[in-house]
Design a protein around this motif. Sequence first.
Motif, PDB file in Angstrom:
ATOM      1  N   PHE A  11      -5.479   5.646   6.544  1.00 35.86           N
ATOM      2  CA  PHE A  11      -5.571   4.193   6.470  1.00 35.86           C
ATOM      3  C   PHE A  11      -6.340   3.646   7.664  1.00 35.86           C
ATOM      4  O   PHE A  11      -6.136   4.064   8.810  1.00 35.86           O
ATOM      5  CB  PHE A  11      -4.157   3.597   6.441  1.00 35.86           C
ATOM      6  CG  PHE A  11      -4.121   2.107   6.555  1.00 35.86           C
ATOM      7  CD1 PHE A  11      -4.426   1.306   5.460  1.00 35.86           C
ATOM      8  CD2 PHE A  11      -3.798   1.499   7.756  1.00 35.86           C
ATOM      9  CE1 PHE A  11      -4.400  -0.078   5.564  1.00 35.86           C
ATOM     10  CE2 PHE A  11      -3.764   0.118   7.868  1.00 35.86           C
ATOM     11  CZ  PHE A  11      -4.068  -0.676   6.769  1.00 35.86           C
TER      12      PHE A  11
ATOM     13  N   PHE B  33      -6.542  -3.327   6.187  1.00 35.79           N
ATOM     14  CA  PHE B  33      -6.167  -4.017   4.950  1.00 35.79           C
ATOM     15  C   PHE B  33      -6.304  -5.517   5.183  1.00 35.79           C
ATOM     16  O   PHE B  33      -5.605  -6.089   6.017  1.00 35.79           O
ATOM     17  CB  PHE B  33      -4.731  -3.651   4.573  1.00 35.79           C
ATOM     18  CG  PHE B  33      -4.209  -4.330   3.326  1.00 35.79           C
ATOM     19  CD1 PHE B  33      -5.059  -4.759   2.318  1.00 35.79           C
ATOM     20  CD2 PHE B  33      -2.839  -4.527   3.165  1.00 35.79           C
ATOM     21  CE1 PHE B  33      -4.562  -5.380   1.172  1.00 35.79           C
ATOM     22  CE2 PHE B  33      -2.337  -5.129   2.031  1.00 35.79           C
ATOM     23  CZ  PHE B  33      -3.192  -5.563   1.030  1.00 35.79           C
TER      24      PHE B  33
ATOM     25  N   LEU C 206      -4.182   8.775   0.326  1.00 35.77           N
ATOM     26  CA  LEU C 206      -3.582   8.879   1.654  1.00 35.77           C
ATOM     27  C   LEU C 206      -2.512   9.954   1.758  1.00 35.77           C
ATOM     28  O   LEU C 206      -2.203  10.408   2.862  1.00 35.77           O
ATOM     29  CB  LEU C 206      -2.951   7.531   2.045  1.00 35.77           C
ATOM     30  CG  LEU C 206      -3.882   6.324   2.148  1.00 35.77           C
ATOM     31  CD1 LEU C 206      -3.060   5.059   2.297  1.00 35.77           C
ATOM     32  CD2 LEU C 206      -4.843   6.497   3.310  1.00 35.77           C
TER      33      LEU C 206
ATOM     34  N   LEU D 100       0.804  -1.220   0.000  1.00 35.90           N
ATOM     35  CA  LEU D 100       0.000   0.000   0.000  1.00 35.90           C
ATOM     36  C   LEU D 100       0.839   1.273   0.000  1.00 35.90           C
ATOM     37  O   LEU D 100       0.301   2.352  -0.252  1.00 35.90           O
ATOM     38  CB  LEU D 100      -0.930   0.016   1.220  1.00 35.90           C
ATOM     39  CG  LEU D 100      -1.970  -1.094   1.303  1.00 35.90           C
ATOM     40  CD1 LEU D 100      -2.838  -0.896   2.548  1.00 35.90           C
ATOM     41  CD2 LEU D 100      -2.831  -1.151   0.054  1.00 35.90           C
ATOM     42  N   ASP D 101       2.120   1.160   0.278  1.00 35.75           N
ATOM     43  CA  ASP D 101       2.970   2.346   0.360  1.00 35.75           C
ATOM     44  C   ASP D 101       3.195   2.904  -1.047  1.00 35.75           C
ATOM     45  O   ASP D 101       3.851   2.268  -1.876  1.00 35.75           O
ATOM     46  CB  ASP D 101       4.307   1.957   0.992  1.00 35.75           C
ATOM     47  CG  ASP D 101       5.269   3.133   1.128  1.00 35.75           C
ATOM     48  OD1 ASP D 101       4.880   4.271   0.763  1.00 35.75           O
ATOM     49  OD2 ASP D 101       6.404   2.920   1.586  1.00 35.75           O
TER      50      ASP D 101
ATOM     51  N   GLN E 112       2.022  -2.960   4.408  1.00 37.86           N
ATOM     52  CA  GLN E 112       0.771  -3.485   4.954  1.00 37.86           C
ATOM     53  C   GLN E 112      -0.072  -2.410   5.630  1.00 37.86           C
ATOM     54  O   GLN E 112      -1.104  -2.699   6.225  1.00 37.86           O
ATOM     55  CB  GLN E 112       1.081  -4.613   5.949  1.00 37.86           C
ATOM     56  CG  GLN E 112       1.821  -5.787   5.337  1.00 37.86           C
ATOM     57  CD  GLN E 112       1.115  -6.344   4.115  1.00 37.86           C
ATOM     58  OE1 GLN E 112      -0.076  -6.684   4.182  1.00 37.86           O
ATOM     59  NE2 GLN E 112       1.814  -6.440   2.991  1.00 37.86           N
ATOM     60  N   GLY E 113       0.388  -1.154   5.536  1.00 37.12           N
ATOM     61  CA  GLY E 113      -0.370  -0.044   6.095  1.00 37.12           C
ATOM     62  C   GLY E 113       0.086   0.390   7.467  1.00 37.12           C
ATOM     63  O   GLY E 113      -0.385   1.418   7.981  1.00 37.12           O
ATOM     64  N   GLU E 114       1.013  -0.351   8.099  1.00 33.12           N
ATOM     65  CA  GLU E 114       1.490   0.004   9.431  1.00 33.12           C
ATOM     66  C   GLU E 114       2.397   1.239   9.347  1.00 33.12           C
ATOM     67  O   GLU E 114       3.392   1.232   8.629  1.00 33.12           O
ATOM     68  CB  GLU E 114       2.273  -1.158  10.053  1.00 33.12           C
ATOM     69  CG  GLU E 114       1.456  -2.415  10.258  1.00 33.12           C
ATOM     70  CD  GLU E 114       2.311  -3.538  10.849  1.00 33.12           C
ATOM     71  OE1 GLU E 114       3.163  -3.239  11.715  1.00 33.12           O
ATOM     72  OE2 GLU E 114       2.142  -4.689  10.425  1.00 33.12           O
TER      73      GLU E 114
ATOM     74  N   LEU F  69       1.785   3.962   7.920  1.00 35.84           N
ATOM     75  CA  LEU F  69       1.638   4.662   6.638  1.00 35.84           C
ATOM     76  C   LEU F  69       0.937   5.996   6.914  1.00 35.84           C
ATOM     77  O   LEU F  69      -0.285   6.133   6.769  1.00 35.84           O
ATOM     78  CB  LEU F  69       0.838   3.794   5.664  1.00 35.84           C
ATOM     79  CG  LEU F  69       0.836   4.232   4.192  1.00 35.84           C
ATOM     80  CD1 LEU F  69       2.263   4.344   3.663  1.00 35.84           C
ATOM     81  CD2 LEU F  69       0.047   3.232   3.353  1.00 35.84           C
TER      82      LEU F  69
ATOM     83  N   LEU G 202     -10.348   2.975   3.876  1.00 35.71           N
ATOM     84  CA  LEU G 202      -9.832   4.292   4.226  1.00 35.71           C
ATOM     85  C   LEU G 202     -10.961   5.108   4.827  1.00 35.71           C
ATOM     86  O   LEU G 202     -12.126   4.939   4.456  1.00 35.71           O
ATOM     87  CB  LEU G 202      -9.284   5.020   2.989  1.00 35.71           C
ATOM     88  CG  LEU G 202      -8.311   4.279   2.076  1.00 35.71           C
ATOM     89  CD1 LEU G 202      -7.849   5.200   0.954  1.00 35.71           C
ATOM     90  CD2 LEU G 202      -7.133   3.723   2.845  1.00 35.71           C
TER      91      LEU G 202
ATOM     92  N   ILE H 111      -9.489  -3.006   1.269  1.00 35.95           N
ATOM     93  CA  ILE H 111      -8.730  -1.954   1.931  1.00 35.95           C
ATOM     94  C   ILE H 111      -9.737  -0.880   2.323  1.00 35.95           C
ATOM     95  O   ILE H 111     -10.550  -0.461   1.493  1.00 35.95           O
ATOM     96  CB  ILE H 111      -7.656  -1.339   1.019  1.00 35.95           C
ATOM     97  CG1 ILE H 111      -6.766  -2.424   0.433  1.00 35.95           C
ATOM     98  CG2 ILE H 111      -6.824  -0.315   1.760  1.00 35.95           C
ATOM     99  CD1 ILE H 111      -7.112  -2.786  -0.988  1.00 35.95           C
TER     100      ILE H 111
ATOM    101  N   ARG I  95       5.240  -0.810   6.238  1.00 33.46           N
ATOM    102  CA  ARG I  95       4.504   0.240   5.538  1.00 33.46           C
ATOM    103  C   ARG I  95       3.682  -0.351   4.398  1.00 33.46           C
ATOM    104  O   ARG I  95       2.596   0.153   4.085  1.00 33.46           O
ATOM    105  CB  ARG I  95       5.464   1.316   5.010  1.00 33.46           C
ATOM    106  CG  ARG I  95       6.142   2.122   6.098  1.00 33.46           C
ATOM    107  CD  ARG I  95       6.695   3.445   5.597  1.00 33.46           C
ATOM    108  NE  ARG I  95       7.667   3.284   4.541  1.00 33.46           N
ATOM    109  CZ  ARG I  95       8.956   3.057   4.718  1.00 33.46           C
ATOM    110  NH1 ARG I  95       9.447   2.929   5.948  1.00 33.46           N
ATOM    111  NH2 ARG I  95       9.777   2.971   3.688  1.00 33.46           N
TER     112      ARG I  95
END
Length: 541
Positions: free
Chosen positions: A210, A213, A74, A57-58, A198-200, A202, A221, A219, A196
């Motif tokens: 975010f 996910f 994002l 996702l980054d 995986q969204g951690e 981010l 948002l 996903i 990042r």
Amino acid sequence: MFGHGPSHPARTTALALALPLLLAACSSAGGTGTTEAGPPRSGGTLRLGISSNPDCLDPQQVGTNAALNVGRQLTDSLTDQDPTTGQITPWLAERWEVNADSTSFTFHLRTDATFSDGSPVDANAVKTSFDGIKALGAKSLLGSSYLAAYQGSTVLDASTVRIDFSAPSAQFLQASSTMSLSVLAPAAYQRTAEQRCQGEGLIGSGPFVFSSFKPNQEIVLTKRTGYHWGSPLWQHQGEAYLDRIDFKVVPEPAVRTGSLVSGQLDAITDVQPVDEPQFTTAGFTEPVRPNPGIVFNLHANTTRGVLADEAVRQAVSKGINRAEVTSTVLTPNYKPATSILGSATPLHTDLSAQLAYDPAGATALLEADGWVAGPDGIRVKAGQRLTASVIFSSVFNQNQSVLELIQQQLRRIGFDLRIELHTNTENTQRQQSGDYDFLWYNVTRSDPDILRQHFSTKAGNRSRLTPGNPLDEVLDQQAATVAEDVRGLAVDQAQRLIVEHAYAIPVFELTQVHALGPNAHDIGFEASSRLRLFDAWVSGS
């Protein structure tokens, strides 16, 4: 205008006018839903069906539309790019200066933007972010090429940062508008690149944040409250309209289509040509926009087999009926190529006359070159058959059908095109080693420097040309200045050289074709034809 910056040292750019930008290209309905829906309203959830699972996702690490369509919501960028004119306009940066040879860019940041963790979007954050992208190396699929000559960033004061390059990098101004070079909070780099993905951690400054996910499922948002520093190109200012975006991963085109028709989804991406007709009436709309960058093409290895002969390559170009490709295998939403660059690319040159279907001309070239018809219709010369292979992957569903039609077209002039399907990894390996006749691919970028990255002998050199050729010269010239008049001439010459010598043979422009149900409105495109959902809204229950 292509550039929004100075063409000589220390000349400061003026702020662009904050004019609303409508959808850059769309069906007759404008991609905005039913007209009786009324004015945009806040609230609600957009259920958006996407065609593949984002492995990461980054936005600084990824290159696929599925991932970039998420990342754009994002994060914000230093600049923005007008999809209609190609002009680079302010966003996080209010203004900037570019030095004479485009090796140094100084950005003056607005002072009211914050990341979702509350930290300021300041010069230190920009430096940390760009250093972080550079440190990713090959993990940053697009950013690594944009920052190939990056030397570093210097914090001049809290709201001023200078970004320096070791070689002329006019393309960086456009690159600064992309989500690949969007700015993350310093705290994001306390997490690993894998986290990042995986969204951690981010943490961006964008209009959405975010939430969750679930790989291969969805996903989620949610709206960023208090957001008020959107691009002047957007249709409204303040917070986004939507409370929530649910990206639903639905790989099967028929299931995706059926879910929209049945109302389980509000909108879908990547509508297949066979499904397009059902979304042009009955309350549905079909936003479309051609991709800028390098069009789908047969890129020749000019050192290999019959393709070392320029007359053969020119004959292949004349033997392809591009209009038949788009009308038979694709739909009217797809355009025949008019250059190696797509028509939505800034500084595109219309070379449609040079790319006209001319089988008689192809035959004349081959016969003058000594190629005579063989017993099976394929031409021969000194015991050699007129044949070459093309390697491709199925990243675009219609690739094989397009190539099979081209194969039939070329047989009419006595050329045998062999089609080889490989995985993306296999194709990359063969491209890097030079083990190919033709490569079949396209690349999306809203800046003509994409030609340098793939044709220059100092970069990708997919044509396997000899260093110091005329194409190298003009590609270097366009890289050295943001002045549109000088750069435009060099880009024009580059396109003409590529088409004239058939280093690559353009065929058609990839187009993003989406579909909206009656409750989805104002889903737009940014300049690289990826989704912009800030102005999107939903009506109904």
